[in-house]
Write a protein that holds these residues in place. Structure first.
Motif, short mmCIF file in Angstrom:
data_model
loop_
_atom_site.label_atom_id
_atom_site.label_comp_id
_atom_site.label_asym_id
_atom_site.label_seq_id
_atom_site.Cartn_x
_atom_site.Cartn_y
_atom_site.Cartn_z
N GLY A 41 0.31 9.81 -0.45
CA GLY A 41 -0.52 8.83 -1.15
C GLY A 41 0.25 7.55 -1.45
O GLY A 41 -0.29 6.45 -1.31
N THR A 42 1.50 7.68 -1.84
CA THR A 42 2.32 6.50 -2.12
C THR A 42 2.54 5.67 -0.86
O THR A 42 2.44 4.44 -0.89
N ILE A 43 2.81 6.34 0.24
CA ILE A 43 3.01 5.63 1.51
C ILE A 43 1.73 4.91 1.94
O ILE A 43 1.77 3.74 2.33
N LEU A 44 0.59 5.59 1.84
CA LEU A 44 -0.68 4.95 2.19
C LEU A 44 -0.97 3.76 1.28
O LEU A 44 -1.44 2.72 1.74
N LEU A 45 -0.68 3.92 0.00
CA LEU A 45 -0.92 2.82 -0.93
C LEU A 45 -0.01 1.63 -0.64
O LEU A 45 -0.45 0.48 -0.71
N LEU A 46 1.23 1.88 -0.29
CA LEU A 46 2.14 0.79 0.07
C LEU A 46 1.64 0.02 1.29
O LEU A 46 1.64 -1.21 1.31
N PHE A 47 1.19 0.76 2.30
CA PHE A 47 0.67 0.08 3.50
C PHE A 47 -0.63 -0.65 3.16
O PHE A 47 -0.86 -1.76 3.65
N GLY A 48 -1.48 -0.05 2.35
CA GLY A 48 -2.73 -0.70 1.96
C GLY A 48 -2.48 -1.99 1.20
O GLY A 48 -3.12 -3.02 1.47
N LEU A 49 -1.54 -1.96 0.27
CA LEU A 49 -1.22 -3.18 -0.46
C LEU A 49 -0.52 -4.21 0.43
O LEU A 49 -0.67 -5.41 0.23
N GLY A 50 0.22 -3.73 1.42
CA GLY A 50 0.82 -4.65 2.38
C GLY A 50 -0.24 -5.42 3.16
O GLY A 50 -0.15 -6.64 3.34
N TYR A 51 -1.27 -4.72 3.60
CA TYR A 51 -2.38 -5.40 4.30
C TYR A 51 -3.13 -6.33 3.35
O TYR A 51 -3.59 -7.40 3.75
#
Length: 91
Positions: A41-51
């Protein structure tokens, strides 16, 4: 804001948040599964916030604000959008 990047940020960020908070509840009874859900979840959230930051034409270094609970995400949401020029009436 660039719409395609914003859509991709939601597609990654929302499941990331769900996995993070769901992992907290799973960690109580099923420790390894819960910890794995939190990490994914943390990894997905990091990528989501990056986009999301790319959609606002901001530097990706701003994503480190995610590590400040609640306030970091709020601050990222309030960043001014640099993907379009400012109108004369907008400061």
């Amino acid at each position: 804001m660039i719409a395609t990047l914003n859509k991709k940020s939601l597609q990654l960020g929302v499941p990331g948040l769900v996995l993070q908070y769901g992992g907290l509840f799973l960690a109580v009874d099923f420790f390894p599964v819960g910890v794995l859900a939190i990490l994914i979840g943390t990894i997905l959230l990091l990528f989501g916030l990056g986009y999301y930051l790319k959609a606002k034409n901001r530097n990706l270094a701003w994503v480190v604000l995610i590590f400040i609970p609640i306030l970091g995400i709020l601050f990222l949401a309030l960043l001014v959008d640099k993907s379009k020029p400012l109108s004369p009436g907008r400061a």
